[in-house]
Design an enzyme around this catalytic site. Structure first.
Site, PDB file in Angstrom:
ATOM      1  N   ASP A  52      -3.677   3.713 -77.283  1.00 10.84           N
ATOM      2  CA  ASP A  52      -4.606   2.714 -76.736  1.00 10.84           C
ATOM      3  C   ASP A  52      -4.005   1.961 -75.552  1.00 10.84           C
ATOM      4  OD1 ASP A  52      -2.829   1.585 -78.596  1.00 10.84           O
ATOM      5  OD2 ASP A  52      -4.165  -0.091 -79.043  1.00 10.84           O
ATOM      6  N   HIS A  53      -2.807   2.352 -75.135  1.00 13.34           N
ATOM      7  CA  HIS A  53      -2.186   1.728 -73.965  1.00 13.34           C
ATOM      8  C   HIS A  53      -1.894   2.725 -72.843  1.00 13.34           C
ATOM      9  CE1 HIS A  53      -1.533  -2.329 -75.731  1.00 13.34           C
ATOM     10  NE2 HIS A  53      -1.821  -1.619 -76.812  1.00 13.34           N
ATOM     11  N   HIS A 113       7.860  -4.389 -81.194  1.00  9.90           N
ATOM     12  CA  HIS A 113       6.730  -3.628 -81.713  1.00  9.90           C
ATOM     13  C   HIS A 113       7.275  -2.429 -82.493  1.00  9.90           C
ATOM     14  CE1 HIS A 113       2.597  -2.526 -81.975  1.00  9.90           C
ATOM     15  NE2 HIS A 113       2.590  -1.590 -81.046  1.00  9.90           N
TER      16      HIS A 113
END
Ligand code: ZN
Length: 272
Positions: free
Chosen positions: A35-36, A111
């Site tokens: 999603d990045h 993360h």
């Protein structure tokens, strides 16, 4: 024009909101979750179809070059413009880009995989001429450029005029810190201190703090604590989990800790 992260829908949204995306010369990818960055190869291909000639710089985690070039290679679709990769693997802030107007530095985050945020910092501008004071001091305005650069000048009567007497301070330089994805990570506070605007992810609300910890994401409250500790101007929230009824819940939770909170949404424009 800078692009930060490029998900699968990015190209569609750039078109929808009429962004002149040929002007994008630098793309910053925070981490290699889909999603990045799953939209990046599509964007690169579109630039080729549009006949782009200008070089494009891509800054992202080590491995991004392999991930992109493998797709271009298998499709025999190499770009006809230079694609320049800057692969990152440091856990310390790195200066990526600097010119006379702006600098861009990584903000190492916490993360599940290697991730950086990005800090965009404007350089101090030139001093502004106080034209009335300059005339009164009998300063020849052909010195205009020197005066803006902060030099003292000699007036027509031979007297030296201090720069501060005939200029105003420039606007304070602005800065933007982009922090996604990340768990609660107060180590970033000193680096982003007093940023004009902080974008910080808030995937969850406090009621799902356990999930936030497990997946290394942040709650709205945690983002607000970072904003407060760093004394930033404005906090923009985003990257919301779809499990909640309304994104207003994120603002409400964050505002219990920090006053100036905005909600990121597709197409919304924020001025620094
Ligand atoms: Zn992620």
């Amino acid at each position: 024009m800078f692009l930060i992260d490029c998900a699968e829908g990015t190209q569609v949204q750039l078109r929808r909101f009429k962004i002149k995306f040929a002007r994008i010369k630098h793309v910053f990818i925070s981490h290699l979750h889909g999603d990045h960055f799953f939209g990046l190869v599509g964007l690169i291909s579109t630039f080729r179809l549009l006949g782009r000639e200008a070089e494009m710089h891509i800054y992202g985690p080590k491995g991004i070059k392999e991930a992109i070039t493998l797709q271009l290679k298998l499709g025999k679709s190499w770009t006809n413009y230079p694609l320049i990769f800057h692969e990152l693997d440091s856990d310390k802030p790195q200066l990526l880009l600097e010119d006379d107007k702006i600098s861009v530095t990584t903000i190492p985050l916490d993360h599940r995989i290697y991730t950086n945020g990005f800090l965009f910092r404007e350089k101090p501008g030139e001093r502004k001429l106080n034209i009335e004071a300059a005339r009164a001091a009998k300063v020849d305005l052909s010195y205009y450029e020197k005066i803006k650069q902060g030099f003292d000048v000699v007036a027509e009567d031979g007297k030296t005029v201090p720069n501060a007497e005939i200029t105003y301070d420039p606007e304070p330089p602005k800065s933007y810190a982009y922090c996604s994805d990340t768990g609660y990570f107060p180590q970033i506070v000193s680096q982003i201190s007093k940023a004009t605007t902080l974008y910080h992810e808030t995937t969850f609300l406090e009621e799902h703090k356990d999930l936030a910890e497990k997946t290394k994401h942040s709650t709205a409250k945690e983002a607000a604590v970072i904003a407060k500790k760093a004394m930033v101007g404005t906090l923009i929230l985003g990257h919301y989990s779809g499990r909640y009824n309304s994104i207003e819940e994120f603002r409400t939770e964050a505002m219990e800790v920090f006053e100036k909170v905005e909600l990121a949404e597709d197409g919304k424009v924020f001025e620094l």
